[in-house]
Design a protein around this motif. Structure first.
Motif, PDB file in Angstrom:
ATOM      1  N   GLU A 366      26.731 -55.532  -0.980  1.00  0.00           N
ATOM      2  CA  GLU A 366      26.620 -54.130  -0.571  1.00  0.00           C
ATOM      3  C   GLU A 366      26.574 -54.046   0.951  1.00  0.00           C
ATOM      4  OE1 GLU A 366      24.064 -50.017  -1.355  1.00  0.00           O
ATOM      5  OE2 GLU A 366      23.702 -51.789  -2.597  1.00  0.00           O
ATOM      6  N   THR A 367      27.278 -53.081   1.467  1.00  0.00           N
ATOM      7  CA  THR A 367      27.220 -52.746   2.890  1.00  0.00           C
ATOM      8  C   THR A 367      26.511 -51.412   3.020  1.00  0.00           C
ATOM      9  OG1 THR A 367      29.284 -53.918   3.362  1.00  0.00           O
ATOM     10  CG2 THR A 367      28.558 -52.278   4.968  1.00  0.00           C
ATOM     11  N   PHE A 368      25.574 -51.340   3.948  1.00  0.00           N
ATOM     12  CA  PHE A 368      24.760 -50.137   4.100  1.00  0.00           C
ATOM     13  C   PHE A 368      25.247 -49.336   5.303  1.00  0.00           C
ATOM     14  CE2 PHE A 368      22.324 -53.188   1.759  1.00  0.00           C
ATOM     15  CZ  PHE A 368      21.672 -52.435   0.793  1.00  0.00           C
ATOM     16  N   VAL A 369      25.717 -48.149   5.037  1.00  0.00           N
ATOM     17  CA  VAL A 369      26.195 -47.249   6.081  1.00  0.00           C
ATOM     18  C   VAL A 369      25.236 -46.065   6.143  1.00  0.00           C
ATOM     19  CG1 VAL A 369      28.080 -45.803   6.898  1.00  0.00           C
ATOM     20  CG2 VAL A 369      28.581 -47.943   5.671  1.00  0.00           C
ATOM     21  N   PRO A 370      24.584 -45.841   7.278  1.00  0.00           N
ATOM     22  CA  PRO A 370      23.603 -44.749   7.355  1.00  0.00           C
ATOM     23  C   PRO A 370      24.244 -43.383   7.203  1.00  0.00           C
ATOM     24  CG  PRO A 370      24.032 -45.665   9.537  1.00  0.00           C
ATOM     25  CD  PRO A 370      24.714 -46.569   8.556  1.00  0.00           C
ATOM     26  N   GLN A 371      23.484 -42.460   6.635  1.00  0.00           N
ATOM     27  CA  GLN A 371      23.955 -41.071   6.529  1.00  0.00           C
ATOM     28  C   GLN A 371      24.084 -40.462   7.921  1.00  0.00           C
ATOM     29  OE1 GLN A 371      21.836 -38.493   3.726  1.00  0.00           O
ATOM     30  NE2 GLN A 371      20.860 -40.325   2.861  1.00  0.00           N
ATOM     31  N   ARG A 372      25.043 -39.546   8.067  1.00  0.00           N
ATOM     32  CA  ARG A 372      25.219 -38.826   9.327  1.00  0.00           C
ATOM     33  C   ARG A 372      25.514 -37.366   9.021  1.00  0.00           C
ATOM     34  NH1 ARG A 372      27.465 -43.866  10.709  1.00  0.00           N
ATOM     35  NH2 ARG A 372      26.698 -44.698  12.700  1.00  0.00           N
ATOM     36  N   ARG A 373      25.017 -36.509   9.886  1.00  0.00           N
ATOM     37  CA  ARG A 373      25.350 -35.092   9.752  1.00  0.00           C
ATOM     38  C   ARG A 373      25.111 -34.398  11.091  1.00  0.00           C
ATOM     39  NH1 ARG A 373      20.700 -35.262   6.372  1.00  0.00           N
ATOM     40  NH2 ARG A 373      18.810 -34.511   7.443  1.00  0.00           N
ATOM     41  N   GLU A 374      25.849 -33.316  11.295  1.00  0.00           N
ATOM     42  CA  GLU A 374      25.645 -32.549  12.517  1.00  0.00           C
ATOM     43  C   GLU A 374      24.383 -31.718  12.358  1.00  0.00           C
ATOM     44  OE1 GLU A 374      27.659 -28.849  14.882  1.00  0.00           O
ATOM     45  OE2 GLU A 374      29.025 -30.436  14.203  1.00  0.00           O
ATOM     46  N   ALA A 375      23.411 -31.970  13.215  1.00  0.00           N
ATOM     47  CA  ALA A 375      22.140 -31.264  13.146  1.00  0.00           C
ATOM     48  C   ALA A 375      22.128 -30.047  14.057  1.00  0.00           C
ATOM     49  CB  ALA A 375      21.000 -32.206  13.519  1.00  0.00           C
ATOM     50  N   VAL A 376      22.651 -30.230  15.278  1.00  0.00           N
ATOM     51  CA  VAL A 376      22.787 -29.134  16.242  1.00  0.00           C
ATOM     52  C   VAL A 376      24.137 -29.298  16.916  1.00  0.00           C
ATOM     53  CG1 VAL A 376      20.306 -28.884  16.649  1.00  0.00           C
ATOM     54  CG2 VAL A 376      21.631 -30.465  18.068  1.00  0.00           C
ATOM     55  N   SER A 377      24.585 -28.278  17.618  1.00  0.00           N
ATOM     56  CA  SER A 377      25.881 -28.377  18.291  1.00  0.00           C
ATOM     57  C   SER A 377      25.817 -29.391  19.427  1.00  0.00           C
ATOM     58  CB  SER A 377      26.286 -27.014  18.857  1.00  0.00           C
ATOM     59  OG  SER A 377      25.473 -26.686  19.982  1.00  0.00           O
ATOM     60  N   GLU A 378      26.979 -29.880  19.836  1.00  0.00           N
ATOM     61  CA  GLU A 378      27.041 -30.837  20.933  1.00  0.00           C
ATOM     62  C   GLU A 378      26.492 -30.222  22.225  1.00  0.00           C
ATOM     63  OE1 GLU A 378      30.352 -33.575  23.309  1.00  0.00           O
ATOM     64  OE2 GLU A 378      30.825 -32.728  21.343  1.00  0.00           O
ATOM     65  N   THR A 379      26.756 -28.944  22.433  1.00  0.00           N
ATOM     66  CA  THR A 379      26.223 -28.264  23.620  1.00  0.00           C
ATOM     67  C   THR A 379      24.701 -28.213  23.584  1.00  0.00           C
ATOM     68  OG1 THR A 379      28.200 -26.894  23.818  1.00  0.00           O
ATOM     69  CG2 THR A 379      26.211 -26.114  24.926  1.00  0.00           C
ATOM     70  N   THR A 380      24.140 -27.890  22.422  1.00  0.00           N
ATOM     71  CA  THR A 380      22.683 -27.855  22.282  1.00  0.00           C
ATOM     72  C   THR A 380      22.088 -29.232  22.542  1.00  0.00           C
ATOM     73  OG1 THR A 380      22.722 -26.015  20.710  1.00  0.00           O
ATOM     74  CG2 THR A 380      20.793 -27.450  20.660  1.00  0.00           C
ATOM     75  N   ALA A 381      22.731 -30.259  22.013  1.00  0.00           N
ATOM     76  CA  ALA A 381      22.236 -31.626  22.215  1.00  0.00           C
ATOM     77  C   ALA A 381      22.221 -31.988  23.691  1.00  0.00           C
ATOM     78  CB  ALA A 381      23.098 -32.609  21.434  1.00  0.00           C
ATOM     79  N   TYR A 382      23.286 -31.635  24.395  1.00  0.00           N
ATOM     80  CA  TYR A 382      23.361 -31.918  25.835  1.00  0.00           C
ATOM     81  C   TYR A 382      22.252 -31.180  26.583  1.00  0.00           C
ATOM     82  CZ  TYR A 382      25.140 -32.084  30.604  1.00  0.00           C
ATOM     83  OH  TYR A 382      25.250 -32.265  31.963  1.00  0.00           O
ATOM     84  N   LEU A 383      22.034 -29.918  26.240  1.00  0.00           N
ATOM     85  CA  LEU A 383      20.993 -29.134  26.902  1.00  0.00           C
ATOM     86  C   LEU A 383      19.592 -29.655  26.556  1.00  0.00           C
ATOM     87  CD1 LEU A 383      22.447 -25.525  26.496  1.00  0.00           C
ATOM     88  CD2 LEU A 383      22.356 -26.916  28.591  1.00  0.00           C
ATOM     89  N   MET A 384      19.422 -30.194  25.349  1.00  0.00           N
ATOM     90  CA  MET A 384      18.122 -30.760  24.982  1.00  0.00           C
ATOM     91  C   MET A 384      17.831 -32.036  25.770  1.00  0.00           C
ATOM     92  SD  MET A 384      16.309 -28.899  23.125  1.00  0.00           S
ATOM     93  CE  MET A 384      15.045 -30.159  22.937  1.00  0.00           C
ATOM     94  N   MET A 385      18.850 -32.813  26.068  1.00  0.00           N
ATOM     95  CA  MET A 385      18.641 -33.983  26.922  1.00  0.00           C
ATOM     96  C   MET A 385      18.201 -33.529  28.317  1.00  0.00           C
ATOM     97  SD  MET A 385      19.087 -36.636  25.046  1.00  0.00           S
ATOM     98  CE  MET A 385      19.279 -37.972  26.232  1.00  0.00           C
TER      99      MET A 385
END
Length: 489
Positions: A366-385
């Protein structure tokens, strides 16, 4: 070990054969056969070595995995590939072990001969130790044996016996009663630490406590404690993803919520209001409760809970006004995963600790691939940083105490957190390609410092995070170096 004379005889037979086949000279053979057998023998013990808490967590996972698929974890020769980097793990363990003895000494000095299990008024909680004793395996065993004969149970619980106790100066071999041993252990502060790659979700270091040998409870995934202000970035991310901006101004003034049976007005930690305008970035940097309360009232608690779930928080959170102060109980793993989404362009990546499992022949099971999903927009993520950098850059920011050597020629960011009675101290911070979080506190919520100056996230948890980052920067074998937080290429 069991048959030293026979082992020595067989060793010398092998040496004689090596001499016979000219792999050893006569002089070498004569010299070596007179040497005693020197052993550094130790029975395998999961209480020792690095990543003890992580090994316990992964063991439980693998036992379930093998049972469901018909494998024997201990007999089938499976190869388990984990994400842990032994070098980062070592640095994390040293950082915890370096800071916690100093903090423990401050805790002992702070409380002196007074019992630290206290109510909100600082008074010792009656019957606390006796109730704690009833939860131990020994007490439950005595209860089965003696039933309602409390006198017989108390006699055993108060009779001194040879006991090994944890201390930062080395294990203590003492003759003490189980009740006194519980008192000793309850005075100890604990810690949890986790570091992960925000892009891959790979967990690189995991320190679940101060001593796995003495305390098996894991403070990375198993323990969930009040997040305090470390939860606030989730509130701000909700606001920014719904139209607010870091430079938008809000007045530091009381905000009142209508609640069943009356009203509630959260206070700032210093119980004062400036009445001044401040940007959201400044407010988060200074951890101003009134501004977070204002946003919560405008957005609604239910929307904040929704965003918390998007950011990987699986623990139950009540959609109530007090969410603005971080009253929810969360794990280190959850918070580190949530913050990591801001670095990863708004995409939450599930923290993971196994990449693949192979059978004894190298066939991938078995290969384990973590779940991924968009939580907030890319712009929001940049502003949060940008917002999170404010805790170091804004005047009076909660993280401005970070060592100057780490800030020169570098970008880093993060947020501290402290629960209302200083029971829980937090910090979650990021450097380029790495996010790490720390929790520090007592085994029970009623065990804590009585002041922010000692028990706040900036004082109790931040030094561990700082020390870890400094150590990985100084390690020439690692690729971590001072750099911008985000790759803008």
């Amino acid at each position: 070990v069991r048959n030293p004379e026979r082992a020595l005889y067989r060793r010398n037979v092998v040496l004689a054969q090596m001499h016979k086949h000219q792999l050893l000279s006569t002089a070498q053979y004569e010299q070596l056969k007179e040497c005693p057998i020197a052993l550094a023998f130790r029975v395998e013990d999961h209480n020792m070595g690095i990543a003890t808490y992580f090994r316990s967590v992964i063991r439980d996972f693998l036992l379930r995995w093998t049972r469901e698929r018909g494998y024997d974890l201990f007999e089938d020769g499976l190869k388990i590939y984990t994400t842990i980097d032994s070098r980062l793990q070592q640095h994390a363990e040293v950082a915890v072990a370096t800071h916690m003895p100093t903090l423990q000494a401050k805790f002992e000095d702070h409380w002196g001969d007074t019992s630290p299990w206290a109510d909100k008024h600082g008074r010792e909680i009656p019957g606390f130790i006796e109730n704690a004793a009833k939860k131990t395996a020994l007490y439950k065993k005595l209860k089965e044996a003696h039933g309602d004969d409390q006198e017989a149970i108390d006699k055993v619980m108060n009779t001194p016996v040879p006991t090994k106790l944890f201390s930062w100066q080395g294990e203590i071999e003492a003759t003490t009663s189980p009740i006194e041993a519980i008192k000793h252990n309850k005075r100890l502060l604990h810690a949890g630490f986790m570091a992960m790659d925000p892009y891959t979700g790979h967990i690189k270091a995991w320190v679940g406590g101060i001593s796995y040998h003495h305390f098996k409870y894991d403070h990375v995934m198993q323990s969930k404690r009040q997040a305090g202000s470390a939860f606030k970035p989730i509130v701000y991310a909700t606001a920014i993803d719904n139209g607010y901006t870091p430079w938008q101004e809000v007045v530091d003034t009381p905000v009142t919520f209508r609640i069943p049976g009356g009203s509630w007005t959260p206070q700032n930690w210093h119980k004062q209001y400036t009445g001044q305008k401040m940007t959201l970035r400044q407010a988060m940097a200074l951890s101003v409760n009134t501004v977070t309360a204002y946003l919560t009232k405008q957005l609604g608690p239910a929307l904040i809970v929704e965003y918390a779930k998007r950011l990987g928080i699986s623990s139950h959170i009540d959609a109530v006004p007090s969410i603005c102060l971080g009253v929810a109980d969360l794990s280190v793993q959850e918070l580190v995963g949530a913050y990591s989404a801001f670095m990863n362009k708004g995409v939450w990546t599930e923290p993971c600790f196994i990449t693949r499992i192979e059978d004894k022949n190298g066939r991938v099971l078995e290969t384990f691939v973590p779940q991924r999903r968009e939580a907030v927009s890319e712009t929001t993520a940049y502003l949060m940083m940008h917002m999170l950098k404010g805790t170091l850059e804004e005047a009076g920011g909660a993280a401005t105490r970070v060592r100057k050597i780490l800030k020169i020629g570098n970008e880093l960011c993060g947020k501290t957190g402290t629960s209302s009675n200083h029971s829980d101290a937090w910090v979650v911070g990021m450097i380029n390609s790495l996010c790490a979080g720390v929790w520090v506190g007592g085994e029970n919520r009623c065990i804590h410092f009585r002041s922010m100056r000692l028990g706040g996230g900036s004082w109790a948890a931040r030094p561990i995070w700082e020390d870890f980052i400094h150590r990985i920067y100084e390690d020439p074998e690692l690729n971590y170096a001072k750099a911008p937080l985000l790759d803008h290429a």
